[in-house]
Design a protein around this motif. Structure first.
Motif, PDB file in Angstrom:
ATOM      1  N   PRO A  92      30.605 -17.242   1.673  1.00 20.90           N
ATOM      2  CA  PRO A  92      31.380 -18.265   0.955  1.00 20.90           C
ATOM      3  C   PRO A  92      30.726 -18.733  -0.343  1.00 20.90           C
ATOM      4  O   PRO A  92      31.410 -19.208  -1.241  1.00 20.90           O
ATOM      5  CB  PRO A  92      31.490 -19.402   1.969  1.00 20.90           C
ATOM      6  CG  PRO A  92      30.343 -19.204   2.899  1.00 20.90           C
ATOM      7  CD  PRO A  92      30.089 -17.742   2.953  1.00 20.90           C
ATOM      8  N   VAL A  93      29.407 -18.600  -0.441  1.00 22.70           N
ATOM      9  CA  VAL A  93      28.708 -19.033  -1.663  1.00 22.70           C
ATOM     10  C   VAL A  93      29.013 -18.074  -2.809  1.00 22.70           C
ATOM     11  O   VAL A  93      29.419 -18.469  -3.901  1.00 22.70           O
ATOM     12  CB  VAL A  93      27.189 -19.118  -1.411  1.00 22.70           C
ATOM     13  CG1 VAL A  93      26.468 -19.524  -2.697  1.00 22.70           C
ATOM     14  CG2 VAL A  93      26.897 -20.106  -0.290  1.00 22.70           C
ATOM     15  N   LYS A  94      28.802 -16.789  -2.554  1.00 23.34           N
ATOM     16  CA  LYS A  94      29.080 -15.783  -3.585  1.00 23.34           C
ATOM     17  C   LYS A  94      30.550 -15.366  -3.629  1.00 23.34           C
ATOM     18  O   LYS A  94      30.972 -14.659  -4.547  1.00 23.34           O
ATOM     19  CB  LYS A  94      28.217 -14.542  -3.332  1.00 23.34           C
ATOM     20  CG  LYS A  94      26.724 -14.796  -3.454  1.00 23.34           C
ATOM     21  CD  LYS A  94      25.956 -13.496  -3.244  1.00 23.34           C
ATOM     22  CE  LYS A  94      24.450 -13.719  -3.380  1.00 23.34           C
ATOM     23  NZ  LYS A  94      23.697 -12.449  -3.185  1.00 23.34           N
ATOM     24  N   GLU A  95      31.321 -15.806  -2.607  1.00 21.41           N
ATOM     25  CA  GLU A  95      32.736 -15.457  -2.498  1.00 21.41           C
ATOM     26  C   GLU A  95      32.942 -13.944  -2.538  1.00 21.41           C
ATOM     27  O   GLU A  95      33.747 -13.409  -3.292  1.00 21.41           O
ATOM     28  CB  GLU A  95      33.561 -16.132  -3.601  1.00 21.41           C
ATOM     29  CG  GLU A  95      33.602 -17.642  -3.491  1.00 21.41           C
ATOM     30  CD  GLU A  95      34.537 -18.261  -4.509  1.00 21.41           C
ATOM     31  OE1 GLU A  95      34.992 -17.524  -5.418  1.00 21.41           O
ATOM     32  OE2 GLU A  95      34.828 -19.459  -4.400  1.00 21.41           O
ATOM     33  N   GLU A  96      32.181 -13.255  -1.711  1.00 21.35           N
ATOM     34  CA  GLU A  96      32.321 -11.812  -1.621  1.00 21.35           C
ATOM     35  C   GLU A  96      32.131 -11.380  -0.174  1.00 21.35           C
ATOM     36  O   GLU A  96      31.557 -12.099   0.637  1.00 21.35           O
ATOM     37  CB  GLU A  96      31.303 -11.098  -2.518  1.00 21.35           C
ATOM     38  CG  GLU A  96      29.848 -11.334  -2.115  1.00 21.35           C
ATOM     39  CD  GLU A  96      28.879 -10.597  -3.005  1.00 21.35           C
ATOM     40  OE1 GLU A  96      29.285 -10.155  -4.094  1.00 21.35           O
ATOM     41  OE2 GLU A  96      27.696 -10.465  -2.610  1.00 21.35           O
ATOM     42  N   ILE A  97      32.644 -10.191   0.117  1.00 26.18           N
ATOM     43  CA  ILE A  97      32.552  -9.674   1.476  1.00 26.18           C
ATOM     44  C   ILE A  97      31.571  -8.514   1.536  1.00 26.18           C
ATOM     45  O   ILE A  97      31.288  -7.852   0.533  1.00 26.18           O
ATOM     46  CB  ILE A  97      33.928  -9.226   2.011  1.00 26.18           C
ATOM     47  CG1 ILE A  97      34.450  -8.026   1.200  1.00 26.18           C
ATOM     48  CG2 ILE A  97      34.915 -10.360   2.007  1.00 26.18           C
ATOM     49  CD1 ILE A  97      35.651  -7.367   1.818  1.00 26.18           C
ATOM     50  N   THR A  98      31.055  -8.267   2.742  1.00 29.76           N
ATOM     51  CA  THR A  98      30.167  -7.140   2.997  1.00 29.76           C
ATOM     52  C   THR A  98      30.782  -6.315   4.118  1.00 29.76           C
ATOM     53  O   THR A  98      31.172  -6.853   5.158  1.00 29.76           O
ATOM     54  CB  THR A  98      28.769  -7.617   3.418  1.00 29.76           C
ATOM     55  OG1 THR A  98      28.243  -8.479   2.399  1.00 29.76           O
ATOM     56  CG2 THR A  98      27.829  -6.439   3.615  1.00 29.76           C
ATOM     57  N   TRP A  99      30.871  -5.016   3.886  1.00 26.04           N
ATOM     58  CA  TRP A  99      31.468  -4.126   4.875  1.00 26.04           C
ATOM     59  C   TRP A  99      30.367  -3.407   5.638  1.00 26.04           C
ATOM     60  O   TRP A  99      29.486  -2.773   5.042  1.00 26.04           O
ATOM     61  CB  TRP A  99      32.380  -3.106   4.191  1.00 26.04           C
ATOM     62  CG  TRP A  99      32.944  -2.055   5.120  1.00 26.04           C
ATOM     63  CD1 TRP A  99      33.501  -2.267   6.341  1.00 26.04           C
ATOM     64  CD2 TRP A  99      32.991  -0.645   4.887  1.00 26.04           C
ATOM     65  NE1 TRP A  99      33.905  -1.097   6.885  1.00 26.04           N
ATOM     66  CE2 TRP A  99      33.614  -0.066   6.028  1.00 26.04           C
ATOM     67  CE3 TRP A  99      32.589   0.180   3.851  1.00 26.04           C
ATOM     68  CZ2 TRP A  99      33.835   1.300   6.135  1.00 26.04           C
ATOM     69  CZ3 TRP A  99      32.815   1.544   3.965  1.00 26.04           C
ATOM     70  CH2 TRP A  99      33.430   2.091   5.085  1.00 26.04           C
ATOM     71  N   VAL A 100      30.410  -3.536   6.968  1.00 28.96           N
ATOM     72  CA  VAL A 100      29.459  -2.830   7.828  1.00 28.96           C
ATOM     73  C   VAL A 100      30.070  -1.477   8.170  1.00 28.96           C
ATOM     74  O   VAL A 100      31.022  -1.383   8.944  1.00 28.96           O
ATOM     75  CB  VAL A 100      29.169  -3.629   9.118  1.00 28.96           C
ATOM     76  CG1 VAL A 100      28.166  -2.874   9.985  1.00 28.96           C
ATOM     77  CG2 VAL A 100      28.657  -5.022   8.781  1.00 28.96           C
ATOM     78  N   LYS A 101      29.531  -0.419   7.550  1.00 27.92           N
ATOM     79  CA  LYS A 101      30.090   0.911   7.722  1.00 27.92           C
ATOM     80  C   LYS A 101      29.863   1.406   9.139  1.00 27.92           C
ATOM     81  O   LYS A 101      28.750   1.325   9.669  1.00 27.92           O
ATOM     82  CB  LYS A 101      29.445   1.886   6.728  1.00 27.92           C
ATOM     83  CG  LYS A 101      30.165   3.228   6.635  1.00 27.92           C
ATOM     84  CD  LYS A 101      29.576   4.071   5.524  1.00 27.92           C
ATOM     85  CE  LYS A 101      30.320   5.388   5.405  1.00 27.92           C
ATOM     86  NZ  LYS A 101      29.783   6.236   4.304  1.00 27.92           N
ATOM     87  N   PRO A 102      30.917   1.933   9.815  1.00 25.09           N
ATOM     88  CA  PRO A 102      30.749   2.415  11.193  1.00 25.09           C
ATOM     89  C   PRO A 102      29.884   3.673  11.241  1.00 25.09           C
ATOM     90  O   PRO A 102      29.748   4.398  10.247  1.00 25.09           O
ATOM     91  CB  PRO A 102      32.185   2.723  11.632  1.00 25.09           C
ATOM     92  CG  PRO A 102      32.923   2.968  10.355  1.00 25.09           C
ATOM     93  CD  PRO A 102      32.283   2.078   9.329  1.00 25.09           C
ATOM     94  N   LYS A 103      29.302   3.918  12.398  1.00 20.82           N
ATOM     95  CA  LYS A 103      28.481   5.104  12.568  1.00 20.82           C
ATOM     96  C   LYS A 103      29.346   6.354  12.493  1.00 20.82           C
ATOM     97  O   LYS A 103      30.477   6.376  12.978  1.00 20.82           O
ATOM     98  CB  LYS A 103      27.753   5.062  13.920  1.00 20.82           C
ATOM     99  CG  LYS A 103      26.698   3.973  14.025  1.00 20.82           C
ATOM    100  CD  LYS A 103      25.988   4.039  15.363  1.00 20.82           C
ATOM    101  CE  LYS A 103      24.913   2.950  15.461  1.00 20.82           C
ATOM    102  NZ  LYS A 103      24.219   2.991  16.759  1.00 20.82           N
ATOM    103  N   GLU A 104      28.780   7.383  11.887  1.00 18.96           N
ATOM    104  CA  GLU A 104      29.520   8.630  11.726  1.00 18.96           C
ATOM    105  C   GLU A 104      29.628   9.332  13.073  1.00 18.96           C
ATOM    106  O   GLU A 104      28.643   9.526  13.786  1.00 18.96           O
ATOM    107  CB  GLU A 104      28.804   9.536  10.712  1.00 18.96           C
ATOM    108  CG  GLU A 104      29.625  10.732  10.305  1.00 18.96           C
ATOM    109  CD  GLU A 104      28.996  11.481   9.146  1.00 18.96           C
ATOM    110  OE1 GLU A 104      29.303  12.669   8.983  1.00 18.96           O
ATOM    111  OE2 GLU A 104      28.201  10.873   8.417  1.00 18.96           O
ATOM    112  N   ILE A 105      30.863   9.722  13.405  1.00 20.54           N
ATOM    113  CA  ILE A 105      31.131  10.369  14.685  1.00 20.54           C
ATOM    114  C   ILE A 105      31.111  11.882  14.489  1.00 20.54           C
ATOM    115  O   ILE A 105      31.785  12.411  13.618  1.00 20.54           O
ATOM    116  CB  ILE A 105      32.499   9.938  15.250  1.00 20.54           C
ATOM    117  CG1 ILE A 105      32.523   8.413  15.442  1.00 20.54           C
ATOM    118  CG2 ILE A 105      32.799  10.651  16.554  1.00 20.54           C
ATOM    119  CD1 ILE A 105      33.871   7.882  15.848  1.00 20.54           C
ATOM    120  N   ARG A 106      30.335  12.563  15.291  1.00 19.33           N
ATOM    121  CA  ARG A 106      30.264  14.013  15.222  1.00 19.33           C
ATOM    122  C   ARG A 106      30.858  14.629  16.481  1.00 19.33           C
ATOM    123  O   ARG A 106      30.754  14.075  17.567  1.00 19.33           O
ATOM    124  CB  ARG A 106      28.801  14.470  15.067  1.00 19.33           C
ATOM    125  CG  ARG A 106      28.238  14.200  13.675  1.00 19.33           C
ATOM    126  CD  ARG A 106      28.875  15.123  12.660  1.00 19.33           C
ATOM    127  NE  ARG A 106      28.399  14.856  11.311  1.00 19.33           N
ATOM    128  CZ  ARG A 106      28.887  15.451  10.237  1.00 19.33           C
ATOM    129  NH1 ARG A 106      29.856  16.333  10.353  1.00 19.33           N
ATOM    130  NH2 ARG A 106      28.413  15.160   9.032  1.00 19.33           N
TER     131      ARG A 106
END
Length: 535
Positions: A92-106
């Motif tokens: 909320p301070v920087k007003e930006e989001i962070t995306w947690v990338k899912p683990k690559e499925i093999r």
């Protein structure tokens, strides 16, 4: 044909139907005769095609899509504020989001099954697949009046292997018992793009009828298809072969763009290394003639253009690219209403979709859809023409606006449901696995390249490689199907087979001295699986 010409033609048709004018007797209207006949035929043909966009009123479709987009925005904002989106974090301070990338499925490893199988020559596998599918019936002679005997199976197998593995007829004659002139005459008489593609369709259809095929689907309700390109070096410079220091160093090469579903390469197109893959995505999907008909199509970022979401949606397809960065994609999501209505949202759309522009250009969009549906124009030509139009062209902008609408809906769905991108990743893993098999076939001589002096010969070499890959996949799927039929109710067996991909070649010989003129016994699947034990 622009909107004014279309209106004039429709008025002329009404006047001809009422007898007001006679187009054959009038010099004034004679230039329109062929266009009128073409337009009538096009309208009649379109009535027989199942195209959702043309069957449902445009206003109803647009209203439904805008409502869906607005609902997704509201749901996204509510869940973001609740903190229920574990893969999305908001500062909320920087007003930006962070995306947690899912683990690559093999995909699971296949050595557990295929390491237990006896080694087989590639020629034996091709002979077995032909016995099961009769795919060589597709190889009709170029000059049937001058062909006294039916094709020789051994000759066709040798020609397929020499072109797919870049050995060439001269070297194949040296390492086999078939003379050079037999190989060359067989190639000239039977090896054509039409016959090779028909043979590939026959094998693909037979794979789809095997008992194991439904179990390859990781989503029970949806059949996925995947698109991706593979780079091949050109042994001889041709028109399509272009320089690319990253992939070919100082040489030249092309791209084999493949459409695959459930491990089966059902379509393939050879394009230049300079061509954008997204220009050919729709054509590969819509031109599919096999019984394997995936409605969800995945790709990497190279499959995205300014019109692909729109094109697939108009024809009831579901285009799902694999986003490299969902955070950056969120910045491109548009809103259904004015941006001021989203002031209370933590994350806001930066642009509003121009609804009226899409509605105003419905007739021109209908004409473009009709032209694509009747295959009077390819997607690559259409996209190039759209991009060449002025930036203020209404039709061009309307198509791009519709594409933004569908893309925005898809992006928000990916944010709300991470499993969508996980399934897309799994789908793309399969086409990359196929690329490994295709590279192994091409690298028999040491270089991942295509044989041929011209673009046509290179396309034939590429189709030969796909045919051999399809044959190997059929052979492996047949073994899995036999194991499944032996224990149809065994959950342990089914779990074991699901972990074993049919894209495997560790049990097949690609090199050696080939003996075609022999009385070898054909492969017996039941005898092979006797030694396969489930631990």
């Amino acid at each position: 044909m622009n909107r004014y010409e279309l209106q004039v033609y429709r008025q002329l048709i009404e006047q001809i139907d009422t007898g007001a004018i006679h187009i054959k007797d009038s010099i004034r209207y004679r230039p329109f005769a062929e266009d009128l006949v073409s337009l009538n035929r096009k309208e009649e043909a379109l009535k027989t095609l199942d195209i959702p966009w043309l069957k449902t009123p445009c206003v109803d479709q647009i209203d439904s899509l805008f409502k869906e987009l607005d609902t997704l925005w509201s749901t996204f904002d509510a869940r973001l504020k609740q903190g229920s989106l574990k893969h999305i974090k908001y500062n909320p301070v920087k007003e930006e989001i962070t995306w947690v990338k899912p683990k690559e499925i093999r995909e699971a490893q296949q050595e557990s099954l295929y390491s237990k199988l006896p080694m087989r020559d590639l020629s034996e596998v091709l002979r077995f697949v032909n016995h099961q599918t009769n795919f060589m019936a597709a190889f009709s002679p170029l000059q049937p009046r001058y062909v006294k005997q039916k094709y020789d199976v051994d000759h066709l197998i040798a020609v397929l292997m020499s072109n797919a593995s870049n050995i060439g007829h001269y070297k194949m004659a040296k390492i086999s018992d078939i003379p050079y002139h037999k190989l060359e005459s067989t190639y000239q008489q039977y090896m054509r793009l039409s016959t090779l593609r028909e043979a590939n369709v026959i094998i693909a259809n037979k794979i789809a009828q095997l008992p194991i095929f439904p179990h390859y689907t990781f989503d029970e309700d949806t059949l996925f298809g995947s698109l991706d390109g593979q780079k091949f070096e050109a042994l001889t410079p041709t028109a399509k072969a272009r320089n690319s220091k990253k992939y070919f160093k100082k040489g030249r090469g092309v791209v084999a763009y493949t459409f695959l579903s459930n491990h089966v390469p059902i379509m393939n197109e050879l394009i230049g290394a300079h061509d954008h893959e997204s220009y050919f995505s729709f054509d590969l999907w819509y031109g599919n003639t096999s019984i394997i008909q995936p409605m969800v199509v995945t790709s990497d970022m190279h499959g995205i253009s300014k019109a692909n979401f729109a094109l697939f949606h108009w024809f009831a397809g579901d285009f799902r690219p694999r986003f490299a960065n969902l955070k950056s994609e969120l910045k491109k999501v548009c809103g259904a209403n004015d941006t001021s209505t989203y002031n209370s949202f933590w994350v806001k759309p930066t642009k509003t979709i121009d609804r009226q522009l899409i509605l105003d250009e419905k007739e021109n969009i209908d004409h473009i859809i009709a032209t694509l549906a009747l295959k009077e124009i390819s997607q690559s030509v259409l996209i190039q023409k759209l991009c060449a139009l002025p930036q203020n062209n209404a039709t061009r902008n309307a198509i791009f606006e519709y594409d933004k609408l569908i893309r925005s809906i898809y992006t928000l769905k990916c944010i709300l449901d991470p499993t969508i991108l996980e399934n897309v990743q799994r789908s793309q893993n399969r086409v990359e696995s196929y690329h490994g098999l295709r590279a192994a076939i091409a690298k028999v001589t040491g270089r991942k390249a295509l044989l041929g002096q011209t673009d046509l010969e290179m396309e034939i070499s590429n189709e030969c490689g796909r045919l051999i890959a399809n044959a190997i996949i059929y052979y492996n799927a047949s073994i899995q199907s036999s194991l499944l039929e032996r224990s149809p109710k065994s959950k342990k067996m089914l779990k074991f087979l699901k972990k074993s991909s049919p894209v495997a070649w560790c049990h097949i010989h690609f090199t050696g001295h080939f003996v075609f003129y022999s009385d070898k016994e054909s492969i017996d699947i039941e005898d092979i699986i006797e030694n396969v034990l489930i631990e």
